[in-house]
Motif scaffolding. Sequence first.
Motif, PDB file in Angstrom:
ATOM      1  N   ASN A  42       0.790  -1.229   0.000  1.00 42.38           N
ATOM      2  CA  ASN A  42       0.000   0.000   0.000  1.00 42.38           C
ATOM      3  C   ASN A  42       0.823   1.281   0.000  1.00 42.38           C
ATOM      4  O   ASN A  42       0.315   2.319   0.410  1.00 42.38           O
ATOM      5  CB  ASN A  42      -0.984   0.014   1.172  1.00 42.38           C
ATOM      6  CG  ASN A  42      -2.412   0.026   0.676  1.00 42.38           C
ATOM      7  OD1 ASN A  42      -2.686   0.381  -0.463  1.00 42.38           O
ATOM      8  ND2 ASN A  42      -3.325  -0.348   1.531  1.00 42.38           N
ATOM      9  N   THR A  47       2.489  -0.095  -4.985  1.00 41.46           N
ATOM     10  CA  THR A  47       1.197  -0.138  -5.661  1.00 41.46           C
ATOM     11  C   THR A  47       1.393  -0.078  -7.168  1.00 41.46           C
ATOM     12  O   THR A  47       0.794  -0.869  -7.914  1.00 41.46           O
ATOM     13  CB  THR A  47       0.301   1.020  -5.169  1.00 41.46           C
ATOM     14  OG1 THR A  47       0.116   0.866  -3.756  1.00 41.46           O
ATOM     15  CG2 THR A  47      -1.044   1.015  -5.870  1.00 41.46           C
ATOM     16  N   PHE A  81      -4.231  -4.913   0.941  1.00 39.22           N
ATOM     17  CA  PHE A  81      -3.575  -4.427  -0.277  1.00 39.22           C
ATOM     18  C   PHE A  81      -4.078  -5.211  -1.493  1.00 39.22           C
ATOM     19  O   PHE A  81      -4.472  -4.625  -2.503  1.00 39.22           O
ATOM     20  CB  PHE A  81      -2.052  -4.582  -0.099  1.00 39.22           C
ATOM     21  CG  PHE A  81      -1.208  -4.099  -1.244  1.00 39.22           C
ATOM     22  CD1 PHE A  81      -1.415  -2.873  -1.854  1.00 39.22           C
ATOM     23  CD2 PHE A  81      -0.141  -4.872  -1.688  1.00 39.22           C
ATOM     24  CE1 PHE A  81      -0.599  -2.423  -2.891  1.00 39.22           C
ATOM     25  CE2 PHE A  81       0.681  -4.444  -2.714  1.00 39.22           C
ATOM     26  CZ  PHE A  81       0.452  -3.217  -3.319  1.00 39.22           C
TER      27      PHE A  81
END
Length: 155
Positions: A42, A47, A81
Amino acid sequence: MSALTEGSTAPAFTMKASGGREVSSAALKGKPYLIYFYPKANTPGCTTQACGVQEALPQLGKLGLTVIGVSPDAIPPIEKFAAKYNLAFPLASDADHAVAEAYGVWVEKSMYGRTYMGMERSSFLVGADGKIVKVWRKVKPAEHAAQVLEAAKAL
């Protein structure tokens, strides 16, 4: 710290992963795979990298490549996530960083003058024979998926 290079035998591993899965090198025997290490779920770079890999997953799958992301995070943040970004490939927890150490990616880092141990963003493409075909160190998240796809085509 191990200096894994192309041609080295990939270290064995077994880890808990997202979606209630377990990933292991034994289960991947005879199949090519990508194991990539990222610092923290995250975060912006992680990401970008994970979403790029997810986007390339259909093409990587056609090439018979299994992908595993590995971070030092515990399973709960990894699950969040994976769910947030609909990541279909397993994200594994290497909380004791034993696998990262075996791959030589648990390294000394520094930020704002403070040194600490952490995960180096690195990837290893492993052939069906269990040998490392390609190593990427200090991966640039936005370029990662394209580089892996290109290398996987040669398997």
